[in-house]
Design a protein around this motif. Sequence first.
Motif, PDB file in Angstrom:
ATOM      1  N   GLN A   1       0.831  -1.201   0.000  1.00  0.00           N
ATOM      2  CA  GLN A   1       0.000   0.000   0.000  1.00  0.00           C
ATOM      3  C   GLN A   1       0.868   1.254   0.000  1.00  0.00           C
ATOM      4  N   LEU A   2       1.885   1.256   0.848  1.00  0.00           N
ATOM      5  CA  LEU A   2       2.813   2.386   0.882  1.00  0.00           C
ATOM      6  C   LEU A   2       3.578   2.517  -0.431  1.00  0.00           C
ATOM      7  N   LEU A   3       3.920   1.395  -1.028  1.00  0.00           N
ATOM      8  CA  LEU A   3       4.683   1.407  -2.271  1.00  0.00           C
ATOM      9  C   LEU A   3       3.879   2.033  -3.403  1.00  0.00           C
ATOM     10  N   VAL A   4       2.622   1.661  -3.527  1.00  0.00           N
ATOM     11  CA  VAL A   4       1.777   2.210  -4.584  1.00  0.00           C
ATOM     12  C   VAL A   4       1.594   3.712  -4.398  1.00  0.00           C
ATOM     13  N   SER A   5       1.330   4.125  -3.156  1.00  0.00           N
ATOM     14  CA  SER A   5       1.170   5.550  -2.879  1.00  0.00           C
ATOM     15  C   SER A   5       2.461   6.309  -3.174  1.00  0.00           C
ATOM     16  N   GLY A   6       3.598   5.724  -2.806  1.00  0.00           N
ATOM     17  CA  GLY A   6       4.886   6.360  -3.062  1.00  0.00           C
ATOM     18  C   GLY A   6       5.179   6.463  -4.546  1.00  0.00           C
ATOM     19  N   ILE A   7       4.830   5.439  -5.311  1.00  0.00           N
ATOM     20  CA  ILE A   7       5.055   5.485  -6.761  1.00  0.00           C
ATOM     21  C   ILE A   7       4.206   6.588  -7.400  1.00  0.00           C
ATOM     22  N   ALA A   8       2.954   6.722  -6.963  1.00  0.00           N
ATOM     23  CA  ALA A   8       2.084   7.773  -7.512  1.00  0.00           C
ATOM     24  C   ALA A   8       2.652   9.160  -7.211  1.00  0.00           C
ATOM     25  N   ASN A   9       3.070   9.380  -5.955  1.00  0.00           N
ATOM     26  CA  ASN A   9       3.690  10.672  -5.619  1.00  0.00           C
ATOM     27  C   ASN A   9       4.993  10.858  -6.393  1.00  0.00           C
ATOM     28  N   GLY A  10       5.755   9.771  -6.521  1.00  0.00           N
ATOM     29  CA  GLY A  10       7.018   9.840  -7.239  1.00  0.00           C
ATOM     30  C   GLY A  10       6.843  10.178  -8.704  1.00  0.00           C
ATOM     31  N   CYS A  11       5.730   9.759  -9.292  1.00  0.00           N
ATOM     32  CA  CYS A  11       5.461  10.114 -10.685  1.00  0.00           C
ATOM     33  C   CYS A  11       5.306  11.630 -10.844  1.00  0.00           C
ATOM     34  N   ILE A  12       4.619  12.259  -9.885  1.00  0.00           N
ATOM     35  CA  ILE A  12       4.457  13.715  -9.942  1.00  0.00           C
ATOM     36  C   ILE A  12       5.809  14.404  -9.754  1.00  0.00           C
ATOM     37  N   TYR A  13       6.608  13.933  -8.775  1.00  0.00           N
ATOM     38  CA  TYR A  13       7.949  14.494  -8.594  1.00  0.00           C
ATOM     39  C   TYR A  13       8.780  14.300  -9.863  1.00  0.00           C
ATOM     40  N   GLY A  14       8.655  13.115 -10.471  1.00  0.00           N
ATOM     41  CA  GLY A  14       9.440  12.824 -11.662  1.00  0.00           C
ATOM     42  C   GLY A  14       9.062  13.706 -12.831  1.00  0.00           C
ATOM     43  N   LEU A  15       7.761  13.948 -13.027  1.00  0.00           N
ATOM     44  CA  LEU A  15       7.327  14.830 -14.110  1.00  0.00           C
ATOM     45  C   LEU A  15       7.848  16.245 -13.898  1.00  0.00           C
ATOM     46  N   LEU A  16       7.795  16.706 -12.658  1.00  0.00           N
ATOM     47  CA  LEU A  16       8.297  18.052 -12.372  1.00  0.00           C
ATOM     48  C   LEU A  16       9.812  18.108 -12.543  1.00  0.00           C
ATOM     49  N   ALA A  17      10.502  17.039 -12.136  1.00  0.00           N
ATOM     50  CA  ALA A  17      11.949  16.981 -12.319  1.00  0.00           C
ATOM     51  C   ALA A  17      12.325  16.981 -13.795  1.00  0.00           C
ATOM     52  N   LEU A  18      11.461  16.420 -14.649  1.00  0.00           N
ATOM     53  CA  LEU A  18      11.704  16.459 -16.093  1.00  0.00           C
ATOM     54  C   LEU A  18      11.840  17.901 -16.574  1.00  0.00           C
ATOM     55  N   GLY A  19      11.006  18.792 -16.022  1.00  0.00           N
ATOM     56  CA  GLY A  19      11.097  20.197 -16.403  1.00  0.00           C
ATOM     57  C   GLY A  19      12.446  20.796 -16.045  1.00  0.00           C
ATOM     58  N   PHE A  20      12.937  20.474 -14.835  1.00  0.00           N
ATOM     59  CA  PHE A  20      14.268  20.936 -14.443  1.00  0.00           C
ATOM     60  C   PHE A  20      15.322  20.465 -15.440  1.00  0.00           C
ATOM     61  N   VAL A  21      15.254  19.181 -15.804  1.00  0.00           N
ATOM     62  CA  VAL A  21      16.275  18.593 -16.668  1.00  0.00           C
ATOM     63  C   VAL A  21      16.187  19.153 -18.081  1.00  0.00           C
ATOM     64  N   LEU A  22      14.969  19.313 -18.609  1.00  0.00           N
ATOM     65  CA  LEU A  22      14.806  19.854 -19.956  1.00  0.00           C
ATOM     66  C   LEU A  22      15.455  21.227 -20.077  1.00  0.00           C
ATOM     67  N   ILE A  23      15.166  22.092 -19.102  1.00  0.00           N
ATOM     68  CA  ILE A  23      15.710  23.445 -19.145  1.00  0.00           C
ATOM     69  C   ILE A  23      17.218  23.443 -18.919  1.00  0.00           C
ATOM     70  N   TYR A  24      17.688  22.590 -18.011  1.00  0.00           N
ATOM     71  CA  TYR A  24      19.122  22.527 -17.743  1.00  0.00           C
ATOM     72  C   TYR A  24      19.884  22.018 -18.963  1.00  0.00           C
ATOM     73  N   LYS A  25      19.335  21.018 -19.638  1.00  0.00           N
ATOM     74  CA  LYS A  25      20.010  20.485 -20.823  1.00  0.00           C
ATOM     75  C   LYS A  25      20.049  21.513 -21.948  1.00  0.00           C
ATOM     76  N   ALA A  26      19.006  22.336 -22.045  1.00  0.00           N
ATOM     77  CA  ALA A  26      18.939  23.301 -23.137  1.00  0.00           C
ATOM     78  C   ALA A  26      19.835  24.508 -22.898  1.00  0.00           C
ATOM     79  N   SER A  27      19.933  24.955 -21.642  1.00  0.00           N
ATOM     80  CA  SER A  27      20.630  26.222 -21.395  1.00  0.00           C
ATOM     81  C   SER A  27      21.571  26.186 -20.197  1.00  0.00           C
ATOM     82  N   GLU A  28      21.722  25.017 -19.552  1.00  0.00           N
ATOM     83  CA  GLU A  28      22.532  24.892 -18.335  1.00  0.00           C
ATOM     84  C   GLU A  28      22.071  25.857 -17.255  1.00  0.00           C
TER      85      GLU A  28
END
Length: 292
Positions: free
Chosen positions: A5-32
């Motif tokens: 139960q904790l694992l499923v909840s953590g994965i769902a929250n982690g997906c949101i963190y991961g999507l937001l982290a994608l934004g950090f990485v996209l911008i960093y890769k494009a312009s450092e």
Amino acid sequence: MDVLQLLVSGIANGCIYGLLALGFVLIYKASEAVNFAQGDMLMLGAFLGITFINTGYADMPFLLGLVCAALVLGVFGYLLERFVLRGIFGQPQFAMVILTIALGFLMRFFAGTVWGHNPMSLETPFTGQVLRFGGLIIPMVDAVIIGATVLLTTVLYFFFARTRLGVAMQASSQNQMAAYYMGIPVKRVNAIVWALAGVVAAIAGVLFAAKGAVEPSVGLLFGIKAFAAAVIGGLGSLPGALVGGLLVGIVEPFAGRYLPSGFGQVAPYVLMLAVLILRPGGLFAQVSQKKV
């Protein structure tokens, strides 16, 4: 069963963190550059989703409201790069850090003025529904978040691998000068990267609003955790951003359940420090040497 139960909840929250982290990485890769207002873009996306879906102004179906929120924030990201951020490119990175922090304050002030400071949540067709697998109960919203993240990740993979614009973005992120001499419009590509980061942040924001309450300061907290996820995975790695987000999302509930009170909040940063000590570039670090 409690662990699952904790694992499923953590994965769902982690997906949101991961999507937001994608934004950090996209911008960093494009312009450092690091966009410390990325979490506040998630917050704006969440409020836009609530406005489009749950108010009498639009009262759109969930999917249509999600698309509209993503489009609005994508346009906002494009205009932000074009008319505000482009003028300081080439300046020390400290200038970009200060500017994006200031933009975050302005976004929170704007959200508080327009939507107020009381927590708001998004009512969806699957609110309150659950999936049952034996003794395991999975909220439908968690299943939707995980499924949407898998779908969006697949779309982004094919976008970067199979489209001319995606290949141009990769080329620009690796060497902007070489990309410019090869005829790639680097400035326009950078603006599109900011737009794409806005789209991803809006999707993450709407998914978060369907799971929990939103208020103007929530973006700051999510932004810090997503930045930790990006650092854990490696700021130059898109897969690393998702893996880092999942690790942060999973560590948080387990630390909160099995460790003393308060450890759940600091566990992601302890994990980040451990990764930085053992592997300074992140788990998916792309090591390269620059010749001068």
